[in-house]
Design a protein around this motif. Structure first.
Motif, PDB file in Angstrom:
ATOM      1  N   GLU A   3       5.517   5.189 -33.743  1.00 20.39           N
ATOM      2  CA  GLU A   3       5.286   4.252 -32.082  1.00 20.39           C
ATOM      3  C   GLU A   3       6.055   4.801 -31.413  1.00 20.39           C
ATOM      4  O   GLU A   3       5.395   5.124 -30.309  1.00 20.39           O
ATOM      5  CB  GLU A   3       5.988   2.643 -32.763  1.00 20.39           C
ATOM      6  N   GLU A  25       1.709   9.107 -24.601  1.00 19.19           N
ATOM      7  CA  GLU A  25       1.081   8.487 -23.682  1.00 19.19           C
ATOM      8  C   GLU A  25       1.629   8.796 -22.023  1.00 19.19           C
ATOM      9  O   GLU A  25       1.333   8.733 -21.118  1.00 19.19           O
ATOM     10  CB  GLU A  25       0.858   6.837 -23.993  1.00 19.19           C
ATOM     11  N   ASP A  81       4.540   8.462 -30.083  1.00 18.36           N
ATOM     12  CA  ASP A  81       3.056   7.966 -29.192  1.00 18.36           C
ATOM     13  C   ASP A  81       3.061   7.429 -27.912  1.00 18.36           C
ATOM     14  O   ASP A  81       2.878   8.219 -27.070  1.00 18.36           O
ATOM     15  CB  ASP A  81       2.611   7.333 -30.390  1.00 18.36           C
TER      16      ASP A  81
END
Length: 171
Positions: free
Chosen positions: A121, A128, A124
């Motif tokens: 996470e 982003e 990620d």
């Protein structure tokens, strides 16, 4: 917006991204932790092969590194800094690619699925953020290219007009 200003903005954005990346990562003690983990892996690999610390030191000396058994003991315990060329040589000693010393798991440190999910996470989120920054940079780049094309066209038109006037004056 002027091309120099666009370039300056892009440079500032890249600098901001790098500063954010450094701020987001926990680097306190990372080098020491790296040395501890490499040391643990060296110890595990040595024991798996049934080698003594002296054997590892001898093999390192055969590769041109003046290391003694005590140095290997200190490396294994994380009490001695390890140089990049020593990590490479140790990988050769154990017949492994150098990446294995980074990616082999350390015994006694199981990585739970929950921990891996959390790490994923975080990666990620970082991806982003980098994607958003990249999109901004692409916009700045496109604006600069558009400005360049406009200036090149204006320069060509001015050259054609100059040549036309020169011919008319010659006639």
């Amino acid at each position: 917006m002027e091309p120099e200003q666009d370039t300056h903005e892009a440079n500032l954005l890249v600098q901001e991204m790098l500063e954010q990346e450094l701020t987001d990562s926990d680097t306190s003690g990372a080098a020491h932790r790296f040395e501890e983990v490499i040391g643990l892996k060296i110890r595990e690999l040595r024991i798996e092969r049934g080698w003594s610390q002296t054997t590892v030191a001898d093999r390192m000396r055969n590769l041109g590194f003046d290391l003694h058994q005590t140095a290997i003991a200190k490396i294994e315990s994380g009490k001695r800094p390890i140089r990049a060329n020593e990590v490479y040589a140790l990988a050769l000693v154990f017949g492994l690619p150098i990446q294995a010393l980074w990616y082999l798991p350390v015994a006694g440190e199981p990585r739970s699925v929950e921990m891996l999910r959390h790490e994923l996470e975080e990666v990620d989120k970082h991806i982003e953020t980098m994607n958003e920054s990249l999109q901004t940079l692409i916009g700045v780049y496109a604006d600069a290219q558009t400005e360049r094309m406009r200036l090149a066209k204006a320069m060509n038109e001015a050259a054609v007009e100059f040549q036309t006037q020169a011919r008319e004056e010659d006639s």
